[in-house]
Structures are given as C-alpha cells and as structure tokens.
Design a protein around this motif. Structure first.
Motif, PDB file in Angstrom:
ATOM      1  N   MET A 252       0.819  -1.183   0.000  1.00 38.74           N
ATOM      2  CA  MET A 252       0.000   0.000   0.000  1.00 38.74           C
ATOM      3  C   MET A 252       0.868   1.254   0.000  1.00 38.74           C
ATOM      4  O   MET A 252       0.558   2.218  -0.689  1.00 38.74           O
ATOM      5  N   SER A 253       1.926   1.257   0.778  1.00 34.04           N
ATOM      6  CA  SER A 253       2.738   2.466   0.866  1.00 34.04           C
ATOM      7  C   SER A 253       3.497   2.723  -0.441  1.00 34.04           C
ATOM      8  O   SER A 253       3.708   3.884  -0.800  1.00 34.04           O
ATOM      9  N   ILE A 254       3.862   1.675  -1.142  1.00 31.59           N
ATOM     10  CA  ILE A 254       4.558   1.877  -2.408  1.00 31.59           C
ATOM     11  C   ILE A 254       3.591   2.476  -3.431  1.00 31.59           C
ATOM     12  O   ILE A 254       3.946   3.390  -4.183  1.00 31.59           O
ATOM     13  N   GLY A 255       2.365   2.002  -3.434  1.00 32.24           N
ATOM     14  CA  GLY A 255       1.361   2.555  -4.332  1.00 32.24           C
ATOM     15  C   GLY A 255       1.058   4.012  -4.027  1.00 32.24           C
ATOM     16  O   GLY A 255       0.888   4.836  -4.936  1.00 32.24           O
ATOM     17  N   LEU A 256       0.981   4.342  -2.745  1.00 30.25           N
ATOM     18  CA  LEU A 256       0.751   5.734  -2.351  1.00 30.25           C
ATOM     19  C   LEU A 256       1.915   6.613  -2.793  1.00 30.25           C
ATOM     20  O   LEU A 256       1.717   7.730  -3.278  1.00 30.25           O
ATOM     21  N   GLY A 257       3.129   6.126  -2.651  1.00 26.18           N
ATOM     22  CA  GLY A 257       4.300   6.889  -3.076  1.00 26.18           C
ATOM     23  C   GLY A 257       4.310   7.140  -4.576  1.00 26.18           C
ATOM     24  O   GLY A 257       4.619   8.245  -5.033  1.00 26.18           O
ATOM     25  N   ILE A 258       3.946   6.121  -5.340  1.00 22.51           N
ATOM     26  CA  ILE A 258       3.885   6.289  -6.793  1.00 22.51           C
ATOM     27  C   ILE A 258       2.792   7.288  -7.161  1.00 22.51           C
ATOM     28  O   ILE A 258       2.981   8.145  -8.038  1.00 22.51           O
ATOM     29  N   PHE A 259       1.647   7.199  -6.484  1.00 20.33           N
ATOM     30  CA  PHE A 259       0.556   8.143  -6.733  1.00 20.33           C
ATOM     31  C   PHE A 259       0.991   9.577  -6.441  1.00 20.33           C
ATOM     32  O   PHE A 259       0.736  10.481  -7.245  1.00 20.33           O
ATOM     33  N   LEU A 260       1.651   9.800  -5.312  1.00 21.43           N
ATOM     34  CA  LEU A 260       2.117  11.143  -4.967  1.00 21.43           C
ATOM     35  C   LEU A 260       3.108  11.659  -6.004  1.00 21.43           C
ATOM     36  O   LEU A 260       3.067  12.833  -6.397  1.00 21.43           O
ATOM     37  N   PHE A 261       3.999  10.796  -6.439  1.00 24.25           N
ATOM     38  CA  PHE A 261       4.996  11.199  -7.426  1.00 24.25           C
ATOM     39  C   PHE A 261       4.326  11.583  -8.743  1.00 24.25           C
ATOM     40  O   PHE A 261       4.679  12.597  -9.356  1.00 24.25           O
ATOM     41  N   VAL A 262       3.357  10.786  -9.182  1.00 26.06           N
ATOM     42  CA  VAL A 262       2.687  11.060 -10.455  1.00 26.06           C
ATOM     43  C   VAL A 262       1.886  12.358 -10.372  1.00 26.06           C
ATOM     44  O   VAL A 262       1.929  13.184 -11.298  1.00 26.06           O
ATOM     45  N   VAL A 263       1.162  12.563  -9.285  1.00 24.85           N
ATOM     46  CA  VAL A 263       0.399  13.807  -9.136  1.00 24.85           C
ATOM     47  C   VAL A 263       1.350  15.010  -9.100  1.00 24.85           C
ATOM     48  O   VAL A 263       1.079  16.043  -9.715  1.00 24.85           O
ATOM     49  N   GLY A 264       2.461  14.875  -8.415  1.00 27.65           N
ATOM     50  CA  GLY A 264       3.441  15.957  -8.386  1.00 27.65           C
ATOM     51  C   GLY A 264       4.026  16.249  -9.746  1.00 27.65           C
ATOM     52  O   GLY A 264       4.219  17.406 -10.126  1.00 27.65           O
ATOM     53  N   ALA A 265       4.314  15.195 -10.509  1.00 32.37           N
ATOM     54  CA  ALA A 265       4.856  15.397 -11.858  1.00 32.37           C
ATOM     55  C   ALA A 265       3.825  16.068 -12.757  1.00 32.37           C
ATOM     56  O   ALA A 265       4.174  16.928 -13.572  1.00 32.37           O
ATOM     57  N   ILE A 266       2.564  15.688 -12.616  1.00 36.38           N
ATOM     58  CA  ILE A 266       1.514  16.333 -13.419  1.00 36.38           C
ATOM     59  C   ILE A 266       1.413  17.816 -13.059  1.00 36.38           C
ATOM     60  O   ILE A 266       1.325  18.675 -13.938  1.00 36.38           O
ATOM     61  N   LEU A 267       1.426  18.119 -11.761  1.00 35.63           N
ATOM     62  CA  LEU A 267       1.342  19.523 -11.350  1.00 35.63           C
ATOM     63  C   LEU A 267       2.541  20.329 -11.838  1.00 35.63           C
ATOM     64  O   LEU A 267       2.411  21.497 -12.197  1.00 35.63           O
TER      65      LEU A 267
ATOM     66  N   VAL B 221       4.484  22.965  -5.283  1.00 37.87           N
ATOM     67  CA  VAL B 221       3.644  21.896  -4.714  1.00 37.87           C
ATOM     68  C   VAL B 221       3.944  20.574  -5.423  1.00 37.87           C
ATOM     69  O   VAL B 221       4.039  19.515  -4.794  1.00 37.87           O
ATOM     70  N   GLY B 222       4.120  20.627  -6.730  1.00 36.59           N
ATOM     71  CA  GLY B 222       4.456  19.423  -7.482  1.00 36.59           C
ATOM     72  C   GLY B 222       5.789  18.832  -7.067  1.00 36.59           C
ATOM     73  O   GLY B 222       5.913  17.617  -6.893  1.00 36.59           O
ATOM     74  N   TYR B 223       6.792  19.687  -6.895  1.00 35.38           N
ATOM     75  CA  TYR B 223       8.102  19.184  -6.445  1.00 35.38           C
ATOM     76  C   TYR B 223       8.016  18.602  -5.033  1.00 35.38           C
ATOM     77  O   TYR B 223       8.642  17.576  -4.735  1.00 35.38           O
ATOM     78  N   ILE B 224       7.247  19.227  -4.179  1.00 32.31           N
ATOM     79  CA  ILE B 224       7.082  18.699  -2.819  1.00 32.31           C
ATOM     80  C   ILE B 224       6.394  17.341  -2.852  1.00 32.31           C
ATOM     81  O   ILE B 224       6.808  16.403  -2.158  1.00 32.31           O
ATOM     82  N   LEU B 225       5.348  17.206  -3.673  1.00 28.61           N
ATOM     83  CA  LEU B 225       4.663  15.914  -3.780  1.00 28.61           C
ATOM     84  C   LEU B 225       5.563  14.838  -4.380  1.00 28.61           C
ATOM     85  O   LEU B 225       5.533  13.684  -3.944  1.00 28.61           O
ATOM     86  N   MET B 226       6.392  15.210  -5.355  1.00 29.09           N
ATOM     87  CA  MET B 226       7.321  14.220  -5.917  1.00 29.09           C
ATOM     88  C   MET B 226       8.343  13.780  -4.876  1.00 29.09           C
ATOM     89  O   MET B 226       8.661  12.590  -4.767  1.00 29.09           O
ATOM     90  N   GLY B 227       8.847  14.717  -4.095  1.00 35.63           N
ATOM     91  CA  GLY B 227       9.785  14.354  -3.033  1.00 35.63           C
ATOM     92  C   GLY B 227       9.143  13.473  -1.980  1.00 35.63           C
ATOM     93  O   GLY B 227       9.738  12.482  -1.529  1.00 35.63           O
ATOM     94  N   ALA B 228       7.920  13.811  -1.608  1.00 33.39           N
ATOM     95  CA  ALA B 228       7.209  12.988  -0.627  1.00 33.39           C
ATOM     96  C   ALA B 228       6.945  11.600  -1.193  1.00 33.39           C
ATOM     97  O   ALA B 228       7.039  10.592  -0.470  1.00 33.39           O
ATOM     98  N   GLY B 229       6.631  11.508  -2.471  1.00 29.39           N
ATOM     99  CA  GLY B 229       6.412  10.203  -3.093  1.00 29.39           C
ATOM    100  C   GLY B 229       7.650   9.337  -3.067  1.00 29.39           C
ATOM    101  O   GLY B 229       7.581   8.140  -2.784  1.00 29.39           O
ATOM    102  N   VAL B 230       8.800   9.940  -3.345  1.00 27.41           N
ATOM    103  CA  VAL B 230      10.058   9.180  -3.298  1.00 27.41           C
ATOM    104  C   VAL B 230      10.335   8.691  -1.884  1.00 27.41           C
ATOM    105  O   VAL B 230      10.723   7.536  -1.675  1.00 27.41           O
ATOM    106  N   VAL B 231      10.114   9.554  -0.900  1.00 25.47           N
ATOM    107  CA  VAL B 231      10.354   9.168   0.499  1.00 25.47           C
ATOM    108  C   VAL B 231       9.435   8.025   0.901  1.00 25.47           C
ATOM    109  O   VAL B 231       9.862   7.054   1.542  1.00 25.47           O
ATOM    110  N   VAL B 232       8.159   8.101   0.518  1.00 30.52           N
ATOM    111  CA  VAL B 232       7.204   7.048   0.882  1.00 30.52           C
ATOM    112  C   VAL B 232       7.574   5.730   0.209  1.00 30.52           C
ATOM    113  O   VAL B 232       7.484   4.661   0.826  1.00 30.52           O
ATOM    114  N   VAL B 233       8.009   5.764  -1.043  1.00 22.90           N
ATOM    115  CA  VAL B 233       8.420   4.534  -1.733  1.00 22.90           C
ATOM    116  C   VAL B 233       9.644   3.922  -1.050  1.00 22.90           C
ATOM    117  O   VAL B 233       9.710   2.707  -0.836  1.00 22.90           O
TER     118      VAL B 233
END
Length: 82
Positions: free
Chosen positions: A1-16, A32-44
């Motif tokens: 679940m956490s890997i999926g959440l991290g990928i989702f955060l990264f994709v939303v950040g990249a789109i933004l 905001v997009g860069y922050i979400l991508m960073g958070a996605g990497v950390v979660v993964v």
C-alpha cells in the motif's frame, strides 16, 4: 500500500509540475508538485525498507504419548517477530 501511495504522490506531483500550465496567484503549483514528488520518493523508499525487513518465526513442535488413552499427541506453536 505504501509503495502505491508513493507512486501516486509522485505522479500527481509530476503532473502539477510539468503538465499543467495554470497560474494561480495564491499558490505556486510547481513548488507543490516538487514537494509531492519528493514525498512520493520518500514514501516509496520507506515502503521498500519495510518490505525488506526480515520477519523471523519460530515453530516449536512437541510430541508425546497421552498416559490416559495411550495415543500419540503432537503440539505445535508458532511465534513470529512483528
């Protein structure tokens, strides 16, 4: 679940960051997009580290003969490290 959440955060950040060309006065969507991508990497990374943890389990088996009936009795117990 956490890997999926991290990928989702990264994709939303990249789109933004890269796909949207919208200007909003009260928020910087690129930041905001860069922050979400960073958070996605950390979660993964955290998710992979938690999956790689070694889970140890100890199984104990005892056999004996019931003195009342004379039948063989086997008892198994398993303890796991969580």
């Amino acid at each position: 679940m956490s890997i999926g959440l991290g990928i989702f955060l990264f994709v939303v950040g990249a789109i933004l960051t890269f796909a949207l060309d919208v200007s909003v006065n009260w928020i910087d969507l690129d930041l905001v997009g860069y922050i979400l991508m960073g958070a996605g990497v950390v979660v993964v990374v955290i998710g992979i580290a938690l999956l790689a943890r070694r889970r140890a389990s100890v199984t104990t088996e005892r056999s004996g003969v019931d003195p009342a009936s004379g039948q063989r009795v086997t008892q198994r117990s398993t303890e796991s490290d969580l």
